[in-house]
Enzyme design. Structure first.
Site, mmCIF file in Angstrom:
data_model
loop_
_atom_site.group_PDB
_atom_site.id
_atom_site.type_symbol
_atom_site.label_atom_id
_atom_site.label_comp_id
_atom_site.label_asym_id
_atom_site.label_seq_id
_atom_site.Cartn_x
_atom_site.Cartn_y
_atom_site.Cartn_z
ATOM 1 C CB SER A 32 -0.938 0.012 1.206
ATOM 2 O OG SER A 32 -0.216 0.168 2.410
ATOM 3 C CE LYS A 55 -2.993 2.616 4.809
ATOM 4 N NZ LYS A 55 -2.838 1.714 3.643
#
Length: 277
Positions: free
Chosen positions: A85, A156
């Site tokens: 990701s 993230k």
């Protein structure tokens, strides 16, 4: 003349001979074992020393493990990247080092920072209780970067902080923050900034986060309808990713970004700025 007396005097040893004989007898006696120390088995001493050395090595190993766990808990935690990701910035199998002191003394997460956070109640629900022993062992291994992180932990990039208006996408397919178009050079080559349109204002004390590999990342966009609207509370931030520690070929500090350098503070954003047009 008494012949017998003369023979007796000649046969008697001289004083020098007496001393020599005494020395030889005493030397012979000293070579014989005497007392408990002389009869002890040398192998017993070696065995005792071996036990002590093993015990010392064991204690040293325990002390090192405790030190590493304390270091990981309070200062610098290894974190195994389990998914794609965050490509190309972070790759599957990377061990990154999370700086837990980055926001400990009043500093706040900034746009562009790569964070590890606990997504409980924002990205995932509270996990069910498992086996305490298994959870403890897994937690210790994860804290040392030897196992995948807990299912509630995510990595993230911060795109919006408290008060920011984050919009996707404008006519050129770019994200805008507080009305400023963002050139996201860190996004995975070929990915659109987002295929999910959104127009949100980040509540104070929370963060809007996205993965760099937008087509492979489950991030704030996927939780718009969840409690909290996909926002991550600042208090849930574990730390900032500052270094890639493993593999050796990728051993480096994490590159920064100037993508948000021109973004104005949220308070100075004019009403209606940052729309889709």
């Amino acid at each position: 003349m008494d012949t017998e007396a003369q023979h007796t005097e000649r046969d008697r040893p001289s004083p020098v001979e007496e001393r020599s004989r005494s020395a030889r007898i005493s030397g012979d006696d000293s070579s014989e074992p005497s007392g408990p120390a002389a009869s002890s088995d040398p192998s017993e001493g070696g065995s005792a020393r071996g036990r002590l050395s093993w015990r010392g090595a064991g204690l040293l190993g325990v002390a090192c493990a405790v030190f590493l766990l304390l270091l990981s808990h309070f200062v610098l935690q290894p974190f195994l990247i389990p998914s794609s990701s965050m490509e190309p910035t972070l790759q599957v199998g990377d061990r990154v080092l999370v700086n837990k002191l980055a926001y400990r003394f009043g500093d706040q997460p900034r746009r562009g920072d790569v964070l590890v956070f606990d997504g409980t109640d924002s990205f995932v629900r509270e996990p069910a209780d498992g086996n305490p022993v298994t959870d403890l062992l897994h937690g210790a291994a994860a804290a040392l970067g030897l196992a995948e992180p807990d299912e509630t932990h995510f990595v993230k990039r911060v795109v919006g902080v408290g008060g920011d208006r984050v919009v996707c996408c404008d006519k050129e397919g770019r994200i805008r923050v507080n009305g400023t178009q963002i050139e996201e050079r860190y996004v995975f080559l070929g990915d659109a900034p987002s295929k999910v349109p959104f127009d949100i204002v980040v509540p104070e004390g929370t963060l809007w986060v996205m993965g760099d590999h937008r087509s492979r990342s489950s991030d704030s966009r996927d939780h718009l309808g969840s409690p909290g609207g996909g926002m991550v509370p600042v208090e849930r931030v574990i730390g900032r990713v500052d270094w890639i520690g493993w593999p050796v070929a990728r051993w480096t500090s994490l590159p920064g970004t100037d993508a948000f350098a021109r973004v104005p503070a949220a308070a100075s954003v004019p009403s209606g700025a940052g729309g889709h047009g």
